[in-house]
Design a protein around this motif. Sequence first.
Motif, PDB file in Angstrom:
ATOM      1  N   ASN A  14     -26.785  12.890  17.369  1.00 60.68           N
ATOM      2  CA  ASN A  14     -26.165  11.895  16.632  1.00 60.68           C
ATOM      3  C   ASN A  14     -24.738  11.278  17.252  1.00 60.68           C
ATOM      4  N   ASN A  17     -22.911   6.574  17.601  1.00 61.91           N
ATOM      5  CA  ASN A  17     -21.638   5.496  16.879  1.00 61.91           C
ATOM      6  C   ASN A  17     -20.456   6.004  17.677  1.00 61.91           C
ATOM      7  N   ARG A  18     -20.365   7.170  18.610  1.00 62.10           N
ATOM      8  CA  ARG A  18     -19.051   7.529  18.992  1.00 62.10           C
ATOM      9  C   ARG A  18     -18.452   6.404  19.782  1.00 62.10           C
ATOM     10  N   LYS A  19     -17.292   6.230  19.903  1.00 67.08           N
ATOM     11  CA  LYS A  19     -16.628   5.037  20.676  1.00 67.08           C
ATOM     12  C   LYS A  19     -15.305   5.886  21.455  1.00 67.08           C
TER      13      LYS A  19
END
Length: 103
Positions: A14, A17-19
């Motif tokens: 998961n 979605n990390r930026k």
Amino acid sequence: MQNLPTEGWKNVKNTGNRKCKCKTWENHWEKYSGSLEKFSDCLCANKWCLNSAEVGAHVSNDKKGKEEFIIPLCRKCNALTEKFDVDDDTFFASANRGETCGY
């Protein structure tokens, strides 16, 4: 060579979605891994894979606690659910944005 184990790596779940401020995890790896190689020239870091690297993958190793790193992997190896080994010459970038590029 970084002092990290080559055996027992696993993908962190998961993380899609990390930026970070580097815009991509591939750029992040280029900036913070210490490698002189361009990401686009890398092979997948999985010891048993000869594909070109496609993603900057978040990985962890039980020997390093909760610390996470970015390494070059192909999409197939980035989807592995079992542990894998990396090449001896793999360069790792810390995925800790607070210690690298910020949030």
